[in-house]
Design a protein around this motif. Structure first.
Motif, short mmCIF file in Angstrom:
data_model
loop_
_atom_site.label_atom_id
_atom_site.label_comp_id
_atom_site.label_asym_id
_atom_site.label_seq_id
_atom_site.Cartn_x
_atom_site.Cartn_y
_atom_site.Cartn_z
N TYR A 347 0.85 -1.20 0.00
CA TYR A 347 0.00 0.00 0.00
C TYR A 347 0.89 1.25 0.00
CZ TYR A 347 -3.18 -3.59 1.78
OH TYR A 347 -3.90 -4.75 1.96
N PRO A 348 1.61 1.49 -1.08
CA PRO A 348 2.59 2.59 -1.10
C PRO A 348 1.95 3.97 -0.87
CG PRO A 348 2.23 1.71 -3.31
CD PRO A 348 1.56 0.77 -2.37
N THR A 349 0.79 4.23 -1.42
CA THR A 349 0.17 5.55 -1.29
C THR A 349 -0.26 5.81 0.15
OG1 THR A 349 -0.68 5.35 -3.55
CG2 THR A 349 -1.64 7.07 -2.18
N GLU A 350 -0.97 4.86 0.73
CA GLU A 350 -1.42 5.02 2.11
C GLU A 350 -0.25 5.10 3.10
OE1 GLU A 350 -2.42 2.86 -0.02
OE2 GLU A 350 -4.62 2.75 -0.16
N SER A 352 2.81 6.12 2.48
CA SER A 352 3.57 7.37 2.35
C SER A 352 2.90 8.52 3.10
CB SER A 352 3.73 7.73 0.86
OG SER A 352 2.45 7.93 0.27
N LYS A 353 1.55 8.46 3.23
CA LYS A 353 0.84 9.52 3.93
C LYS A 353 1.16 9.53 5.43
CE LYS A 353 -3.12 9.79 0.78
NZ LYS A 353 -4.60 9.55 0.63
N ILE A 354 1.28 8.36 6.01
CA ILE A 354 1.53 8.28 7.46
C ILE A 354 3.02 8.12 7.80
CG2 ILE A 354 -0.74 7.27 7.90
CD1 ILE A 354 0.78 4.58 8.37
N PHE A 355 3.86 7.98 6.76
CA PHE A 355 5.28 7.73 6.99
C PHE A 355 5.94 8.79 7.90
CE2 PHE A 355 9.79 8.16 5.82
CZ PHE A 355 10.23 6.89 6.17
N PRO A 356 5.64 10.11 7.71
CA PRO A 356 6.27 11.10 8.60
C PRO A 356 5.93 10.92 10.07
CG PRO A 356 5.32 12.16 6.66
CD PRO A 356 4.83 10.74 6.66
N GLU A 357 4.81 10.27 10.37
CA GLU A 357 4.41 10.08 11.76
C GLU A 357 5.02 8.82 12.38
OE1 GLU A 357 0.15 10.63 12.51
OE2 GLU A 357 -0.04 11.26 10.42
N ILE A 358 5.62 7.97 11.55
CA ILE A 358 6.22 6.72 12.05
C ILE A 358 7.60 7.02 12.60
CG2 ILE A 358 6.98 4.39 11.48
CD1 ILE A 358 4.92 4.35 9.26
N LYS A 359 7.75 6.88 13.89
CA LYS A 359 9.04 7.16 14.53
C LYS A 359 9.97 5.97 14.36
CE LYS A 359 7.16 10.30 18.01
NZ LYS A 359 6.99 10.57 19.46
N ASN A 360 11.27 6.29 14.28
CA ASN A 360 12.29 5.25 14.20
C ASN A 360 12.70 4.88 15.62
OD1 ASN A 360 14.20 3.46 13.25
ND2 ASN A 360 15.75 5.04 12.90
N CYS A 361 12.12 3.84 16.17
CA CYS A 361 12.36 3.45 17.56
C CYS A 361 13.64 2.62 17.67
CB CYS A 361 11.18 2.66 18.11
SG CYS A 361 9.59 3.51 17.93
N SER A 362 14.51 3.00 18.58
CA SER A 362 15.77 2.27 18.76
C SER A 362 16.18 2.32 20.22
CB SER A 362 16.87 2.88 17.89
OG SER A 362 18.13 2.36 18.23
N LEU A 363 16.33 1.15 20.82
CA LEU A 363 16.79 1.07 22.20
C LEU A 363 18.22 1.60 22.31
CD1 LEU A 363 16.38 0.19 25.14
CD2 LEU A 363 17.14 -2.10 24.48
N GLU A 364 19.04 1.28 21.30
CA GLU A 364 20.44 1.72 21.32
C GLU A 364 20.55 3.24 21.33
OE1 GLU A 364 24.48 0.72 21.62
OE2 GLU A 364 22.71 -0.57 21.67
#
Length: 594
Positions: A347-350, A352-364
């Protein structure tokens, strides 16, 4: 001389003296600076340069200062004046540095009082962001930062955007500062008689709290992540000269060498006191406390990092579940990355719309966030405390511990100022000891109000970074050279034998005469080189619009204050020596003419 020694107050017993030294040496630096250095320079591997510097720098220089104070039985000014009138400036420089330190250090105790008073609220006032003025959402500055950062920078400091904007005095902080000075005054009111009783509490209570926190910290979820990160040795850091330099400076400043406090404390010892044994005991306890505090700190730090990481993961899972109408429980931390790749391709279109809100979570990355100083004490710890069960209890315990550490250090700082003043017959014959103590506290408190202004934290950082760095290196270098080459190492050796019944062995003499001076000169060169290469000195300012710290250049007048802080103490040494030389020549000329 015998009558003077009998009249001088003494500690009730050697244990009381050791407690005073431990209370002074074991301070906030053990809790907030040593863990930071371990994290920065190799985890468990940092202990190698740290222990080496303890043996070749910490113990010998502590032994030297304790022996000087015990032999001369005077404060720093009188002790160095006895060795040589030309060295009177060394004692004055120590008093000036201790005065600078007292001016700003008690502000930390004021902050600890402020947080302690707020620790009884339920919920804790830094546990969540306040609502905005329209009551339609959370405060914008708090949302961009965090609730603990907002409480520190806005509610506690009410910090201005830059050092140029002084703002007014924050009266809540000013009242806490007055309270902190009142407590210090009551502790030093009757000299060793009152201080000797207080140090039992200020030296022992922090260990009780640290033990309680250790038990609690090790049972927290994610504590092992912090401990593994902390003590995983990065052996390659042993080749980093900065690791060795920082190990040396941590030992140097943690023990409080050069301030005159240790000389003042030792001057109240019986002449036969075993100062060598006490130097070793205090040094080992101080360093062991740093390591112990690191275990406590990183168990809590691991809990905070794990909590933030898992919270981040849960937010991403909730976002993807709602956006793609996934079944509850389908997404887990284990299959999250795999599902993200699938959704992005299917679902590339959908996506891409929420991609900016997806945080890159990293314990390190959470564990890599290195924080030192006030940030560790008043932001990182409070962040972890707010997520604990019965958070009010843990908050009260923590800030009581900070207060005990801070007050214990303040007792040593004020002793370095008061002992030379009370030793002076000119002053002590006109004013009682209680009045001298009161005036010193009153003057320090009045000047300290500067640090309660909106720009006060920036001035606090200036004093913390520059009032007692280069100055102390020069003071201790001159002290070492004075004992070994002016007073004479052989003569000093004989004095120790008369006092304690035995001479120091070859190890101590080699360290005093050669190793320590060379090491201090190397540190001094490193500091100067580092300042020159850094170019314009900079500071961290709080940007409310971004909710984070930004780097700014110090203005010209701030640079002038920095130069004055360094020069006002160090210049005492050559100026007093020059003045003594001129007076001697003048008196010789008058004698010849007569």
């Amino acid at each position: 001389m015998v009558e003077m020694e009998k009249a001088r107050p003494v500690w009730n017993n050697p244990l009381q003296f050791v407690f005073a030294c431990i209370s002074y040496a074991v301070g906030l630096g053990n809790v907030w600076r040593f863990p930071y250095l371990c994290q920065m320079y190799g985890g468990g591997g940092f202990l190698i340069p740290y222990i080496i510097m303890l043996v070749v720098e910490g113990m010998p220089l502590l032994y030297l200062e304790l022996a000087v104070g015990q032999r001369m039985r005077q404060g720093s000014i009188g002790a160095w004046n006895t060795i040589s009138p030309y060295l009177r400036g060394v004692g004055i420089a120590s008093v000036v540095v201790s005065f600078f330190l007292s001016m700003y250090y008690n502000v930390i105790n004021a902050w600890a009082f402020w947080y302690l008073f707020h620790s009884f609220q339920d919920p804790l006032p830094w546990s969540s962001c306040p609502l905005n003025s329209n009551l339609t959402g959370y405060d914008e500055e708090c949302e961009k930062a965090s609730s603990t950062q907002y409480f520190w920078y806005r509610k506690t400091l009410n910090i201005s955007p830059s050092i140029q904007e002084n703002g007014g005095i924050q009266w809540e902080q000013a009242l806490c500062l007055i309270l902190a000075w009142l407590v210090v005054y009551l502790c030093i009111l009757r000299g060793t008689e009152s201080t000797g009783k207080v140090v039992y509490v200020t030296a022992s209570l922090p260990y009780c709290v640290l033990i309680i926190y250790l038990v609690r910290g090790l049972t927290l979820h994610g504590a092992t992540n912090g401990l593994v990160y902390m003590f995983t040795p990065k052996i390659e850091q042993l080749a980093n000269p900065k690791a060795w330099i920082n190990a040396a400076t941590q030992i140097f400043f943690s023990l409080g060498l050069g301030f005159g406090s240790l000389i003042a404390f030792a001057s109240y010892n019986e002449p036969s006191n075993n100062c060598q044994k006490h130097a070793i005991i205090v040094s080992l306890i101080n360093s062991s406390t740093s390591i112990f505090a690191s275990i406590v700190t990183f168990s809590i730090y691991g809990f905070k990092a794990t909590f933030n990481y898992e919270n981040c993961i849960n937010k991403v899972i909730l976002l993807l579940t709602n956006s793609f109408d996934l079944e509850d429980g389908f997404l887990t931390p284990g299959n999250l990355e795999e599902t993200k790749v699938y959704l992005a391709s299917a679902y590339p279109t959908e996506y891409s719309k929420i991609f900016p809100e997806i945080k890159n979570c990293s314990l390190e990355s959470e564990l890599d966030t290195a924080v030192q100083g006030t940030g560790l004490s008043f932001i990182v710890y409070t962040e972890a405390i707010k997520n604990m069960e019965v958070s009010q209890l843990w908050s009260v315990l923590y800030f009581v511990m900070l207060l005990m550490l801070g007050i214990g250090s303040m007792l040593g700082n004020t002793a370095a100022i008061l002992t030379p003043l009370t030793d002076s017959t000119t002053i002590s014959s006109r004013l009682p000891k209680e009045a001298i103590s009161g005036l010193v506290c009153l003057i320090n408190c009045a000047i300290g109000l500067v640090f309660t202004m909106e720009a006060g934290n920036y001035w606090f950082d200036i004093f913390n970074d520059y009032a007692a760095t280069l100055s102390l290196l020069i003071i201790v270098l001159v002290e070492t050279i004075a004992v070994c080459y002016v007073y004479g190492l052989k003569r000093f050796e004989n004095d120790l034998q008369v006092m304690t019944g035995y001479k120091p062995n070859w190890y101590w003499k080699i360290i005093w005469a050669f190793v320590s001076p060379l090491l201090i000169i190397s540190l001094f060169i490193f500091y100067l080189t580092d300042y020159i290469l850094a170019g314009t000195l900079q500071y961290q300012a709080w940007d409310a619009t971004q909710g984070q710290l930004v780097t700014r250049d110090y203005p010209g007048y701030a640079l002038a204050v920095i130069g004055l802080l360094v020069a006002s103490s160090t210049m005492c040494i050559p100026f007093v020596a020059l003045g003594t030389f001129i007076m001697n020549r003048w008196n010789q000329g008058k004698t010849i003419s007569v």
